[in-house]
Design an enzyme around this catalytic site. Structure first.
Site, PDB file in Angstrom:
ATOM      1  N   GLN A 123       0.518  -1.085   0.464  1.00 50.15           N
ATOM      2  CA  GLN A 123       0.163  -0.236   0.059  1.00 50.15           C
ATOM      3  C   GLN A 123       1.015   1.429   0.070  1.00 50.15           C
ATOM      4  OE1 GLN A 123      -1.306   0.727   4.027  1.00 50.15           O
ATOM      5  NE2 GLN A 123      -3.339   2.083   3.258  1.00 50.15           N
ATOM      6  N   GLY A 124       0.894   1.868  -0.932  1.00 56.06           N
ATOM      7  CA  GLY A 124       1.171   3.390  -1.421  1.00 56.06           C
ATOM      8  C   GLY A 124       0.471   4.198  -0.873  1.00 56.06           C
ATOM      9  N   SER A 157       4.535  -1.655   4.477  1.00 59.54           N
ATOM     10  CA  SER A 157       4.735  -3.116   4.630  1.00 59.54           C
ATOM     11  C   SER A 157       5.124  -3.858   3.115  1.00 59.54           C
ATOM     12  CB  SER A 157       3.956  -3.163   5.522  1.00 59.54           C
ATOM     13  OG  SER A 157       3.993  -3.312   6.306  1.00 59.54           O
ATOM     14  N   GLU A 166     -10.064  -1.533   5.824  1.00 59.10           N
ATOM     15  CA  GLU A 166      -8.209  -1.937   6.425  1.00 59.10           C
ATOM     16  C   GLU A 166      -8.898  -1.709   7.746  1.00 59.10           C
ATOM     17  OE1 GLU A 166      -5.580   0.864   6.272  1.00 59.10           O
ATOM     18  OE2 GLU A 166      -4.092  -0.506   7.353  1.00 59.10           O
ATOM     19  N   ASN A 180      -4.683   6.237  16.174  1.00 62.04           N
ATOM     20  CA  ASN A 180      -5.740   5.934  17.199  1.00 62.04           C
ATOM     21  C   ASN A 180      -6.248   7.262  17.692  1.00 62.04           C
ATOM     22  OD1 ASN A 180      -5.262   3.101  16.416  1.00 62.04           O
ATOM     23  ND2 ASN A 180      -5.697   3.108  18.762  1.00 62.04           N
TER      24      ASN A 180
END
Lengths: 414, 380
Positions: free
Chosen positions: A134-135, A169, A254, A396
């Site tokens: 994921q960019g 990642s 996600e 968060n």
């Protein structure tokens, strides 16, 4: 028969029986290589290959992508992924490696891609043959995601991309990337566009992937540099300038709040897979019973008992929140529980790992490279890694802004 | 393992009942109306009064709410405990002074007494006779066997029951009393001879509480000696769910009221809720309310369908709700600022109700200790 089984539709019941049968014959057994705690920590190509074999086998058997249409490589079923996930969890299977592909890229491509792009990309995504990353994040665009500086400029039918992505990642293994970037410097939110880009085939030809080392000492994420990287226009998802809306599809999935259920396998225990289940408070009880302190066990300490119970209660409340979210007459606002799920799950995970290493006492100072470390040093490692998920996917603090603004209706903090 | 329904047993009938209660309270019990009723005298040494609207209670009786958890065979409606829990949530949201929740608690205990007298008492409850439990001793123990009341040879009762909820609003008491054969349960009319009710001066303005002295008071046996404590134990998961739901409702009122204030009150040229120092704790209150609500319905549903697990899940519910009660109340006062610290701001009604709820039937730490004993075994 469990409660869940009792409520199965005929299609689900038949599929559940099929999953149980297939899993009883095709569990891959103990890994032949050392597998890290989660897919985002994968750094050993041999571990990746072992897990990819498992994903391919379970995809070929129909346990992955169950609810996607057959034209895009799915199973063409209704509400069956949740069945496959539950049965894989019960069978204590290894986790699936292509989690960013399945959890974020697949629903985004499915809802926003052209038909031929879906048919081209989704089968190999679901089978795990193609790994995805994921960019989104950039040095100047973390919590403020819309502050994207990576720029795509249209020349003929190609987009020319220049920029710098970080905290990416699995980029070191990825064939493809979902990419959010800027196509208009005059508009913040409306100046973004969304692409799927083949990065592995462009390594050295406009794409550079460099590892970033996490505070644990593990690799697993990267920085990715684009220098005049050329991408076909057909790999643009949705309209130019509509990238923010597409990114919301990615983020809602996600955070566990999207319409499509992400395929998930798991449940393998320490002994079977050398990875810990950090989501079960009973693991803390077992740990406390083994850990000696002042002639008694940690499980005899009133404060430790109270703290374990607090986490056990939070864990149960998370399960019951999920149950209540489906009972509309018991929910005050339609998004109220769904938007909490990432926040409460990642903080519980962090607090469990923290309490576990406290229970281990001084022995928790021993790391994974010390043979005397209790549980192989997995609890302090899990604690350190827990910050990955309290920060990722919108820290968060950002989740609390979203809940405060969208659910409670408080004024926006920007 | 027993099977719990996915929807907590909260179906169409329960939803309709809850929605009608929500309408009843929004029509009749605004916070300012309750404040005008119960908070007329701020004097810290005020006389101990029980103020409530008997006319509204009569309407509730006519709506049939006291019959909700009385079985059809005893003359009631026979709905599951989740129905009473939903009503308790609305009662809490309105901070409504009434003996409804005490009557539910007595109903659950009577449902576990295998006697004709208990069935008759349930029939009277279904018809609207307000009833409360008198099962607590002077030290405030929640052990079902602990009582300072004893049974005399002639079957009458002597001794004192403490911390009796809604005592001045009810017509009869379910009293736990000891004899040499163990603890039994007894029905006592509040107007009977030898019953002396002494009202407690309590913080919560929306309730009344008393200790009740019995001197050879005539009583009807509901559960024989040695079985009374068992009936209380069996009813306890439902009782804990009810008080937890009251806290969920009061917590939601505190949250929504504070959110409204944070949207409108301007300081430093911004509404308070713009600031994350206010916004984020309010979100944390919401997270705690949702945890508590899910656990309360889960425990009530377990009481109805999965009794082997009900007490464990009820300990979880009361513990979580108890902590939430304190947190929701404290943030409401704090974020209302100076006005929140005054008698004129309605927040104190709910703040005090939460303080009372938190300790009623045992606080959070007490229930976590019991839960730990259940799932970890007793500590060495």
């Amino acid at each position: 028969m469990s409660d869940a089984e009792k409520k199965d539709t005929p299609e689900q019941a038949e599929f559940r029986a099929y999953c149980q049968d297939w899993l009883s014959k095709n569990h891959p057994g103990k890994p032949t290589v050392k597998i890290p705690q989660g897919a985002l920590e994968l750094s050993d190509p041999a571990a990746l290959e072992w897990l990819k074999k498992w994903q391919k086998a379970s995809y070929d058997a129909g346990l992955i992508g169950c609810d996607y249409p057959k034209e895009v490589g799915g199973g063409g079923m209704t509400n069956c992924q949740v069945i496959a996930n539950a049965e894989m969890q019960k069978a204590k299977t290894p986790y699936l490696p292509n989690i960013i592909g399945m959890g974020m890229a697949a629903p985004t491509v499915f809802f926003h891609g052209q038909d031929e792009v879906k048919a081209e990309l989704l089968p190999k995504l679901l089978s795990g043959e193609h790994m995805w990353c994921q960019g989104f994040s950039e040095p100047g665009a973390g919590s403020d995601l819309a502050n994207q500086q990576t720029f795509a400029e249209l020349k003929g039918d190609k987009w020319i991309i220049n920029g710098h992505k970080v905290w990416t990642s699995l980029a070191h293994f990825a064939d493809w990337m979902i990419l959010l970037c800027r196509t208009d410097k005059g508009e913040k939110y409306n100046g973004l566009s969304y692409f799927v880009v083949p990065i592995k085939s462009a390594l050295g030809k406009g794409v550079t992937v460099r590892p970033l080392i996490k505070l644990t000492g593990e690799t697993g994420f990267n920085e990715v540099l684009f220098e005049d990287f050329e991408v076909d226009d057909r790999y643009r998802l949705d309209e130019v300038g509509n990238g923010w809306a597409v990114a919301m599809t990615t983020l809602s999935h996600e955070r566990g709040a999207g319409p499509l259920v992400t395929p998930a396998s798991g449940g393998m225990s320490v002994e079977e897979g050398e990875s810990l289940s950090t989501s079960n408070a009973m693991a803390l009880v077992d740990l406390a019973k083994k850990q000696k302190r002042s002639g008694k066990t940690a499980a005899d300490d009133a404060v430790i008992r109270d703290e374990i119970m607090q986490l056990m209660i939070r864990r149960e409340s998370m399960v019951q929140n999920g149950r209540r979210a489906a009972v509309s007459s018991l929910v005050e606002h339609p998004a109220r529980i769904a938007l909490q799920s990432k926040l409460v799950a990642t903080e519980l995970n962090q607090d469990m790992a923290e309490l576990a290493y406290h229970i281990e006492g001084m022995a928790s100072s021993l790391y994974v490279n010390d043979d005397n470390a209790p549980a192989g040093g997995q609890w302090p490692l899990a604690y350190m890694n827990s910050f990955g998920v309290t920060i990722a996917a919108g820290a968060n603090e950002v989740q609390r802004n979203i809940l405060g603004e969208r659910v409670l209706g408080l004024p926006k903090s920007k | 393992m027993s099977i719990q329904p996915k929807n907590f047993g909260f179906g169409e009938d329960e939803t309709m009942l809850r929605d009608s209660a929500r309408k009843f309270f929004s029509d009749n019990c605004s916070a300012d109306k309750i404040h005008n009723l119960v908070a007329t005298d701020p004097n810290i040494h005020r006389s101990i009064d029980c103020v409530w609207d008997k006319n509204l209670w009569q309407q509730i009786v006519e709506l049939g709410w006291t019959a909700v958890c009385v079985s059809e065979s005893a003359g009631g409606i026979g709905m599951p405990a989740v129905a009473a829990v939903a009503l308790a949530e609305e009662v809490g949201k309105a901070a409504f002074p009434s003996p409804l929740l005490s009557t539910f608690n007595a109903t659950f205990v009577l449902n576990h007494c295998q006697s004709e007298a208990a069935t008759a008492a349930l029939g009277e409850i279904a018809e609207g006779k307000a009833t409360t439990l008198a099962i607590t001793n002077q030290e405030g123990s929640w052990d079902a066997s602990a009582t300072d009341v004893s049974v005399n040879n002639d079957g009458s009762l002597s001794g004192t029951a403490y911390f009796v909820q809604d005592a001045k609003k009810v017509a009869q008491l379910v009293v736990s009393a000891a004899s040499d054969k163990g603890v039994g349960l007894y029905l006592v009319d509040t107007t009977a001879g030898g019953v002396q009710m002494v009202a407690d001066g309590i913080i919560d303005l929306t309730r009344d509480q008393a200790h009740i002295e019995f001197s050879n008071a005539s009583a009807i046996e509901l559960a024989a000696p040695g079985t009374g404590n068992l009936a209380i134990d069996q009813a306890m998961p439902a009782i804990l769910s009810i008080v937890s739901a009251d806290m969920v409702g009061a917590g939601e009122w505190l949250l929504q009221t504070t959110v409204e204030y944070a949207k409108t009150r301007v300081q430093f040229d911004r509404p308070l809720g713009f600031f994350q120092a206010v916004k984020h704790p309010l979100v944390n209150v919401m997270l705690d309310i949702d945890r508590s609500k899910s656990l309360a319905y889960n425990a009530a549903c377990a009481y109805d369908t999965d009794p082997d697990n009900a007490l464990r899940l009820a300990h979880m519910a009361k513990s979580q709700a108890g902590d939430m009660a304190v947190f929701s109340a404290s943030r409401a006062v704090q974020f209302h600022g100076g006005i929140g610290f005054t008698w004129e701001c309605f927040v104190h009604l709910f703040f005090k109700r939460q303080m009372h709820n938190q300790v009623l039937f045992g606080d959070a730490k007490y229930h976590r200790a019991l839960l730990a004993d259940m799932v970890m075994g007793a500590a060495a």
